[in-house]
Design an enzyme around this catalytic site. Structure first.
Site, mmCIF file in Angstrom:
data_model
loop_
_atom_site.group_PDB
_atom_site.id
_atom_site.type_symbol
_atom_site.label_atom_id
_atom_site.label_comp_id
_atom_site.label_asym_id
_atom_site.label_seq_id
_atom_site.Cartn_x
_atom_site.Cartn_y
_atom_site.Cartn_z
ATOM 1 C CE LYS A 94 -0.382 -0.247 5.021
ATOM 2 N NZ LYS A 94 -1.160 -0.828 6.126
ATOM 3 C CE1 TYR A 145 11.603 32.214 1.876
ATOM 4 C CE2 TYR A 145 12.090 29.861 1.725
ATOM 5 C CZ TYR A 145 11.555 31.024 1.185
ATOM 6 O OH TYR A 145 10.983 30.985 -0.061
HETATM 7 C C1 LIG Z 1 -0.357 -1.844 6.767
HETATM 8 C C2 LIG Z 1 -0.936 -3.122 7.238
HETATM 9 C C3 LIG Z 1 -0.115 -4.246 7.444
HETATM 10 C C4 LIG Z 1 1.387 -4.207 7.324
HETATM 11 O O1 LIG Z 1 1.945 -3.719 8.504
HETATM 12 P P1 LIG Z 1 3.550 -3.667 8.689
HETATM 13 O O2 LIG Z 1 3.720 -3.199 10.082
HETATM 14 O O3 LIG Z 1 4.054 -2.682 7.705
HETATM 15 O O4 LIG Z 1 4.050 -5.038 8.433
HETATM 16 C C5 LIG Z 1 -0.733 -5.437 7.793
HETATM 17 N N1 LIG Z 1 -2.063 -5.505 7.940
HETATM 18 C C6 LIG Z 1 -2.875 -4.447 7.778
HETATM 19 C C7 LIG Z 1 -4.343 -4.610 7.971
HETATM 20 C C8 LIG Z 1 -2.345 -3.217 7.437
HETATM 21 O O5 LIG Z 1 -3.144 -2.154 7.281
#
Ligand SMILES: *Cc1c(COP(=O)(O)O)cnc(C)c1O
Length: 338
Positions: free
Chosen positions: A33, A246
């Site tokens: 993701k 800045y």
């Molecule tokens: C993002 C996510 C993961 C992965 O988590 P990590 O800590 O990056 O391994 C697993 N399950 C769900 C439901 C998530 O949203």
């Protein structure tokens, strides 16, 4: 131009470690993701496929379409029902309303709320969920939960695991009764995979670990994959008494050779205000306030590595490595280096 370089041997090393711990490549749902945690989903996906990963998870349908061709199965974690769900994807069902709202016949994984109260159905909602599944002919291909504190030493994990077991028993009995295919179960994220030797679920969901960041301990011996590089825009001598940027936040006490590089908060870097020592990978500090498209520092040559370990920036800004990585603009060029 600034660029993100991805280290292929580190990445395949991490995948190897994760798959070994999980008990095989077929047991890993790779979480890609948010542009693969800022690494670049379209660069990461083909390499993960080549490695042998067949199942991935993303946030929404847009991300699923982007990398759909690389995997046999894609689970969409944060889907908002639209009655137009595709048979090519599997949809995470995050509450009873979602179950009622998706198109008939949709392929689903049920999220189970075991304590976190972020997403999922509670155990006492399962019976009514089963009715909906039958009446809408939904394809129940899996169920999962998410641990709220795998990276902390407390009892939550054990409470959640117990609740998830109860949910499994109910789901399996339901599938048995109606002669449905046995769904798959998954719960561990990266920290869970590092922490526990019990891989009793069918699969695990691993995100950050593939990119080389341990959340619980370094038992997997992970190696960071991403390094961020900036290119010099200009250089000058900052004379004693002159100030750069800045608000004149940094003033030279003696003449120094400084340069301005082409990354700033507009590229997704957390904004450095000029206070405190924020250092580049070579140990040199940023000088003065960061601009939208640039920062200044001692002249380090044509290209400078901003970080090759996101923890340096995460610690400075009192946040987590996920936050530093996912903010990196998709417009920064990205490439693999072998
Ligand atoms: C993002 C996510 C993961 C992965 O988590 P990590 O800590 O990056 O391994 C697993 N399950 C769900 C439901 C998530 O949203």
């Amino acid at each position: 131009m600034s660029e993100i370089r991805l280290n292929k041997s580190a990445y395949t090393h991490n995948l190897t470690q994760i798959c070994n711990k999980a008990g095989g490549k077929e047991r890993v749902i790779l979480v890609l993701k948010d542009n693969a945690y800022g690494h670049g989903a379209l660069l990461i996906a083909p390499v993960a496929k080549e490695f042998g990963i067949k199942f991935c998870a993303v946030k929404n349908e847009k991300e699923a379409h982007e990398i759909g061709e690389f995997f046999d199965k894609i689970l969409i974690l944060s889907h908002i029902p639209n009655k137009n769900e595709s048979q090519n994807f599997i949809y995470g069902i995050n509450d009873i309303y979602a179950l009622n709202s998706v198109k008939d016949g949709t392929r689903i994984h049920l999220a189970i709320d075991t304590i976190m109260h972020r997403n999922g159905l509670c155990i006492d909602e399962l019976d009514s969920a089963f009715d909906v599944i039958l009446s809408k002919n939904l394809k129940l291909e899996g169920a999962y939960t998410h641990f709220r504190a795998s990276d902390e030493m407390n009892a939550d994990y054990f409470v959640q695991k117990q609740k998830f077991s109860e949910a499994k028993v109910k789901i399996l009995a339901f599938c048995d009764k109606f002669r449905l295919l046995k769904p798959i179960f998954h719960s561990h994220n990266s920290a869970g995979v590092e922490r526990f030797s019990d891989m009793s679920d069918d699969m695990v969901r691993v995100g950050i670990a593939q990119h080389g960041y341990a959340q619980f301990n370094d038992s997997l011996n992970l190696q960071p994959v991403l390094s961020l590089w900036a290119q010099r825009i200009s250089q000058r001598v900052l004379k004693a008494g002159q100030c750069v940027g800045y608000g004149a936040k940094f003033c030279a006490t003696s003449d120094i050779n400084i340069a301005t590089y082409d990354l700033g908060y507009g590229d997704g870097l957390l904004r450095y205000t000029g206070d405190g020592d924020l250092t580049l990978a070579n140990g040199k500090r940023l000088l003065g306030k960061m601009s939208m498209d640039s920062f200044s520092c001692e002249n380090c040559g044509e290209m400078v590595c901003v970080f090759d370990d996101a923890n340096v920036w995460a610690q400075f800004f009192n946040t987590i490595n996920y936050d530093v990585l996912t903010k990196l603009s998709p417009f920064i060029d990205r490439k693999w280096q072998s």
